[in-house]
Design an enzyme around this catalytic site. Structure first.
Site, PDB file in Angstrom:
ATOM      1  N   GLU A 266       1.241  -1.175   0.144  1.00 20.17           N
ATOM      2  CA  GLU A 266      -0.123   0.195  -0.243  1.00 20.17           C
ATOM      3  C   GLU A 266       0.832   1.606   0.341  1.00 20.17           C
ATOM      4  O   GLU A 266       0.747   2.362  -0.514  1.00 20.17           O
ATOM      5  CB  GLU A 266      -1.227  -0.096   1.282  1.00 20.17           C
TER       6      GLU A 266
ATOM      7  N   THR B 115      -5.346   7.396  -5.597  1.00 20.08           N
ATOM      8  CA  THR B 115      -5.076   8.004  -4.764  1.00 20.08           C
ATOM      9  C   THR B 115      -4.404   9.214  -3.079  1.00 20.08           C
ATOM     10  O   THR B 115      -4.772  10.090  -2.874  1.00 20.08           O
ATOM     11  CB  THR B 115      -4.655   6.365  -2.943  1.00 20.08           C
TER      12      THR B 115
END
Length: 310
Positions: A128, A181
């Site tokens: 991530e 993101t």
């Protein structure tokens, strides 16, 4: 065990009031991944279907998560990965998390489960970090553990799994635009007012309480975001209309899924969730904007084993 094929589920993170600390696991949306032992040491990505992603191990979230996991192990063999992407990158429903959590789960199974499921979360978080610049756990933790997951603390990492109320369903609509993101994080403010913090804390506490007590009305009242949604919603076409129509159709509440552009709604019962899906779809139909929409029960088990080859 020489090879394992997995279903790696999509997830919804933040859940309005739980920015970076709350997520849930979906049941009907996800990638598939094959992990196999190979003679050569290290991690090799041999196949990627459904997405244009890097094969270089150090540039792929699955590769980075796998390397983080095996770096401390004295292994005389390696692993090969085939990735079948059904979750679009930048969709806001945990595409990178599905890959990062899937690979560490698969390797753990092939090694005979030396790590607990919770122990796998920090390895997946490294994937991530590559994807978004932040090692957050609110997607990878629910993907691994299933249900709802609260990250009470990141330092030290403290994860609490919460069972989903039996009748709770999620509806997720993904307008066919990509929102990275990192870009969605760039619009956020670094400071919030005391009033915003107090309201957000109350909503988060209410949502957690509603989940434990299966109080659907309380869940709905608590799905309010004072801090992130007002800023990120401007990046999502038709957001206010989609959310309004979902509530009018009977949704308990909703908001931005992860960093967007997907929008989620939670409902009591599958029938209501399907009505909500139609109402949300109508908004984008009228805007002539392409989209994907999903209705899913909350996945209680997380990653699922499809097939094992011994």
């Amino acid at each position: 065990m020489k090879e394992i094929r997995l279903f790696c589920p999509a997830t919804i993170a933040n859940l309005s009031c739980g920015f970076d600390v709350l997520g849930l696991c979906l049941d009907t949306i996800g990638d598939e991944m094959v992990v196999r032992k190979i003679v050569e040491k290290g991690i090799r990505i041999s196949k990627i279907v459904g997405a244009d992603l890097p094969f270089e191990t150090e540039k792929n979230v699955a590769g980075v998560a796998a390397m983080a996991m095996v770096s401390g192990l004295d292994l005389d063999f390696g692993f090969e990965i085939d990735i079948y992407k059904n979750i679009k990158a930048g969709s806001g429903i945990g595409s990178s998390a599905a890959s990062a959590s899937g690979i560490v789960f698969g390797i753990n199974e092939l090694l005979g489960k030396p790590f607990s499921i919770k122990d796998l979360v920090p390895f997946a978080m490294e994937g991530e970090k590559l994807a978004s610049g932040s090692a957050h756990a609110d997607n990878v933790a629910p993907a691994l553990l299933g249900g709802f997951v609260l990250i009470r603390s990141y330092n030290p990492l403290d994860i609490i799994r919460i069972e989903s109320p039996e009748k709770l369903y999620a509806t997720v609509i993904h307008p066919q635009i990509e929102l990275k993101t990192s870009d969605a994080r760039s619009v956020l403010k670094q400071n919030v007012t005391l009033k915003q913090a107090v309201i957000q804390c109350g909503n988060l506490g209410g949502l957690i309480s509603g989940l434990y007590t299966e109080d659907y009305d309380l869940i709905g009242r608590s799905l309010q975001d004072e801090i992130v949604e007002p800023l990120r919603s401007m990046l999502i076409p038709g957001f206010d209309s989609v959310k309004t129509k979902a509530l009018e159709a009977g949704a308990l509440g909703g908001g931005i899924s992860g960093s967007g552009p997907s929008i989620f709604a939670l409902s009591k019962g599958k029938h209501t969730a399907e009505k909500v899906a139609k109402a949300m779809s109508k908004v984008y139909d009228e805007m002539n904007l392409k989209y994907e929409i999903h209705v899913s029960k909350i996945n209680a088990g997380g990653i699922k084993t499809i097939k094992i080859l011994n």
